[in-house]
Design an enzyme around this catalytic site. Structure first.
Site, short mmCIF file in Angstrom:
data_model
loop_
_atom_site.label_atom_id
_atom_site.label_comp_id
_atom_site.label_asym_id
_atom_site.label_seq_id
_atom_site.Cartn_x
_atom_site.Cartn_y
_atom_site.Cartn_z
N SER A 97 0.86 -1.19 0.00
CA SER A 97 0.00 0.00 0.00
C SER A 97 0.89 1.23 0.00
O SER A 97 2.08 1.15 0.35
CB SER A 97 -0.85 -0.01 1.28
OG SER A 97 -1.49 1.23 1.47
N TYR B 259 -1.75 -0.76 10.51
CA TYR B 259 -1.92 -1.11 9.09
C TYR B 259 -0.63 -0.84 8.33
O TYR B 259 -0.16 -1.69 7.56
CB TYR B 259 -3.08 -0.30 8.50
CG TYR B 259 -3.34 -0.58 7.03
CD1 TYR B 259 -3.91 -1.78 6.64
CD2 TYR B 259 -3.01 0.35 6.04
CE1 TYR B 259 -4.15 -2.07 5.29
CE2 TYR B 259 -3.26 0.09 4.70
CZ TYR B 259 -3.82 -1.12 4.34
OH TYR B 259 -4.05 -1.39 3.01
P1 NDP Z 1 -11.83 -5.53 -0.09
O1 NDP Z 1 -12.34 -5.41 1.31
O2 NDP Z 1 -12.75 -5.23 -1.20
O3 NDP Z 1 -11.21 -6.98 -0.32
C1 NDP Z 1 -10.49 -7.64 0.68
C2 NDP Z 1 -10.42 -9.10 0.31
O4 NDP Z 1 -9.65 -9.78 1.31
C3 NDP Z 1 -11.79 -9.75 0.26
O5 NDP Z 1 -11.86 -10.60 -0.85
C4 NDP Z 1 -11.84 -10.55 1.55
O6 NDP Z 1 -12.61 -11.73 1.33
C5 NDP Z 1 -10.37 -10.92 1.71
N1 NDP Z 1 -10.06 -11.31 3.07
C6 NDP Z 1 -10.13 -10.60 4.20
N2 NDP Z 1 -9.81 -11.36 5.26
C7 NDP Z 1 -9.54 -12.60 4.75
C8 NDP Z 1 -9.15 -13.83 5.33
N3 NDP Z 1 -8.97 -13.97 6.65
N4 NDP Z 1 -8.95 -14.88 4.53
C9 NDP Z 1 -9.14 -14.78 3.19
N5 NDP Z 1 -9.48 -13.64 2.59
C10 NDP Z 1 -9.69 -12.57 3.38
O7 NDP Z 1 -10.55 -4.59 -0.14
P2 NDP Z 1 -9.42 -4.38 -1.27
O8 NDP Z 1 -9.73 -5.12 -2.48
O9 NDP Z 1 -9.17 -2.94 -1.32
O10 NDP Z 1 -8.17 -5.05 -0.52
C11 NDP Z 1 -7.27 -5.93 -1.15
C12 NDP Z 1 -5.85 -5.60 -0.71
O11 NDP Z 1 -5.49 -4.34 -1.20
C13 NDP Z 1 -5.65 -5.55 0.80
O12 NDP Z 1 -4.45 -6.21 1.13
C14 NDP Z 1 -5.55 -4.06 1.07
O13 NDP Z 1 -4.80 -3.80 2.24
C15 NDP Z 1 -4.85 -3.61 -0.19
N6 NDP Z 1 -4.94 -2.18 -0.49
C16 NDP Z 1 -6.14 -1.61 -0.79
C17 NDP Z 1 -6.22 -0.26 -1.05
C18 NDP Z 1 -7.50 0.43 -1.32
O14 NDP Z 1 -7.54 1.68 -1.30
N7 NDP Z 1 -8.60 -0.28 -1.59
C19 NDP Z 1 -5.01 0.60 -1.04
C20 NDP Z 1 -3.80 -0.12 -0.75
C21 NDP Z 1 -3.77 -1.46 -0.49
P3 NDP Z 1 -13.56 -12.44 2.41
O15 NDP Z 1 -14.10 -11.37 3.30
O16 NDP Z 1 -14.59 -13.10 1.56
O17 NDP Z 1 -12.67 -13.41 3.11
#
Ligand code: NDP
Length: 248
Positions: A143, A156
């Site tokens: 990030s 974070y």
């Molecule tokens: P979302 O909340 O849309 O997606 C997060 C994903 O992670 C979901 O598919 C969720 O699936 C999964 N997840 C969470 N906990 C678990 C777990 N214990 N096991 C398996 N899967 C898990 O957010 P983003 O798409 O934005 O996030 C994706 C990545 O991008 C993260 O690492 C985030 O930190 C990073 N990021 C995002 C930014 C943004 O602005 N959006 C900026 C910088 C980095 P489920 O709940 O079904 O398990």
């Protein structure tokens, strides 16, 4: 169909929404077979069905990345079904932002478990296969918060700095195995990420910021596609991008 993506076997964690879902869709459209992991099995199944409806190949497996056995089962399913794993995208993560003084220690633990340990389990699951194949590519999601720390983001940011440290160590160690490593650090991207913020004041502040600047999730998917589609001798190690409007 893009060279370097077509016919590749690609595992994506956190594929049930946001960046992971957008990436699975784009890579599938470019000819990859995608193996999808996350906890929400219904969302994963719907995505796999949709991808198959568009002529793609997808396998969905309910996976909690805090469970090492489940991450191993996800990667092993890719190898059992398709013979190998070409790319491991360690994307699952959460961002329950809040000032440290609120002592949301359970949320700190959760971020450490998902954002750091989830990535280490992904590496542990995929590395032996890639070493045996003498090929592979890790894409780990950090990030902008993995480059700079802001108030409310301490834990974070710590997890996302850790992802960069892990990725750099991995990069140096896997050279003998012809494995590539890319860490991608997005700025504000419109996803479900903000739903994990439990502090109302923090949530309101960051939601208003995201409403002003956030870009769509396919921005991330294109960055992944760029890294994967390089010739095999080119290893894109770091991508940092922000919405054009985002200052910090
Ligand atoms: P979302 O909340 O849309 O997606 C997060 C994903 O992670 C979901 O598919 C969720 O699936 C999964 N997840 C969470 N906990 C678990 C777990 N214990 N096991 C398996 N899967 C898990 O957010 P983003 O798409 O934005 O996030 C994706 C990545 O991008 C993260 O690492 C985030 O930190 C990073 N990021 C995002 C930014 C943004 O602005 N959006 C900026 C910088 C980095 P489920 O709940 O079904 O398990």
């Amino acid at each position: 169909m893009t060279q370097g993506i077509k016919d590749k076997i690609i595992v994506v964690t956190g594929a049930s929404s946001g960046l992971g879902e957008a990436t699975a869709r784009l890579l599938s459209a470019e000819g990859a077979t995608v193996v999808l992991g996350a906890r929400r099995a219904d969302r994963l199944q719907a995505l796999a069905k949709d991808i198959e409806g568009h002529g793609g190949k997808a396998l969905a497996l309910e996976t909690d990345v805090t469970r090492r056995d489940q991450v191993k089962a996800l990667v092993d399913a890719a190898v059992q079904n398709y013979g190998r794993i070409d790319v491991m995208i360690n994307n699952a993560g959460l961002m329950p932002q809040a000032p440290l003084e609120q002592l949301k220690v359970d949320e700190w633990d959760r971020m450490i478990d998902v954002n750091i340990k989830g990535v280490t389990y992904g590496i542990a699951a995929a590395l032996p296969h890639m070493q045996r194949q003498k090929s592979g590519h890790f894409v780990n999601v950090s990030s902008v918060a993995g480059h700079r720390v802001g108030p409310g983001f301490a834990v974070y940011a710590a997890t996302k700095f850790a992802v960069r440290a892990l990725s750099e160590g991995l990069r140096q160690e896997v050279k003998p195995y012809n494995i590539r490593t890319t860490v991608i650090s997005p700025g504000a991207v419109a996803t479900e990420l903000l739903d994990t913020i439990s502090d109302p004041a923090a949530a309101a502040g960051i939601r208003s910021f995201y409403q002003q600047v956030a870009v769509p999730a396919d921005s991330f998917a294109r960055a992944v596609a760029f890294a994967l589609s390089q010739p095999p001798e080119v290893d894109i190690n770091e991508i940092l991008y922000r919405p054009t409007k985002q200052e910090l």
